[in-house]
Motif scaffolding. Sequence first.
Motif, PDB file in Angstrom:
ATOM      1  N   SER A  56       0.826  -1.209   0.000  1.00  0.00           N
ATOM      2  CA  SER A  56       0.000   0.000   0.000  1.00  0.00           C
ATOM      3  C   SER A  56       0.860   1.259   0.000  1.00  0.00           C
ATOM      4  O   SER A  56       0.430   2.299  -0.520  1.00  0.00           O
ATOM      5  N   SER A  57       2.067   1.196   0.545  1.00  0.00           N
ATOM      6  CA  SER A  57       2.937   2.384   0.454  1.00  0.00           C
ATOM      7  C   SER A  57       3.374   2.618  -0.981  1.00  0.00           C
ATOM      8  O   SER A  57       3.454   3.763  -1.434  1.00  0.00           O
ATOM      9  N   LEU A  59       1.656   1.693  -3.627  1.00  0.00           N
ATOM     10  CA  LEU A  59       0.471   2.195  -4.326  1.00  0.00           C
ATOM     11  C   LEU A  59       0.288   3.688  -4.054  1.00  0.00           C
ATOM     12  O   LEU A  59       0.023   4.476  -4.964  1.00  0.00           O
ATOM     13  N   GLY A  60       0.448   4.068  -2.779  1.00  0.00           N
ATOM     14  CA  GLY A  60       0.326   5.475  -2.412  1.00  0.00           C
ATOM     15  C   GLY A  60       1.322   6.347  -3.168  1.00  0.00           C
ATOM     16  O   GLY A  60       1.004   7.463  -3.585  1.00  0.00           O
TER      17      GLY A  60
END
Lengths: 114, 163
Positions: A56-57, A59-60
Amino acid sequence: MKLNHKDFNGARLVTVCEDRIDAVCAIQFKDEMRKLTDEGPNRVVLDMSQVQFLDSSGLGAVVAVLKAKKSEQSLELASLQPAVHKVFRLTRMDTVFSIHDDATAAIESVANAS
Amino acid sequence: MRPERIPDTTFDGAPAPCGEDGVLRLVIPANERAVRRGLMCIKLGLKNLNLDADDWSTLELVVAEIFNNIVEHAYKKPSTGLIETQMNYSKGQLQCEIVDTGCPMPNGTLPQGMQKSLDCDIADLPEGGFGWLLIRQLTSHLNYDRAAGHNILTFQLSLNGDT
């Protein structure tokens, strides 16, 4: 974080030469991508064929690059591996990005279009 | 059953492979680089299960998100604590327990991990908050307990394409 880039007529192909975009390198990825889009032409295609894992990091960071691009610019993704595509699909970010199956085909269509 | 010794060294070797009893235990320091290596150790340790690429990518993503959350939120400073992981495999189900001694979850409960609206201007797109959304979508029997200064997170994954 190694990012290669090659410019075509009106398009820049950026290749991520890492197998992971995770919490260790997400900020570095974001900073280096921002430089490449800031100086880049109006279409930027990100070849993610070598990236086997994105959390998710990561993706962020990809979203942050999209948000930082100039309004007249496009950021397109290409060659998402299954594990990476899964993250985009589960978060519905696949509805936000333009995603190409193949980086080479994407850049050829970009070059032909311009 | 013979009690298993929890390893006191983290990366001096691969963890004991998930053997006939289907148990893997791993202890790592809570920092981002150790998370990377820890995921590789889990991959090696579960080699006997012959996970397919899809199952492994699900497991790797879920564990990475949980580990990262502990590194970033439970332990405020890097390298201030440990993360203990135990996995038990039986009949297509991987039962996982991840324990840390950091701060408790806010309000003592797991974040909802709601899907955020993406129907907005590019400038307003969320750059975070995806971790719990992913964890909740990919796991079952997700549970959080706080006991004696420990955060205990348990969940289950269906393997071999059973999901």
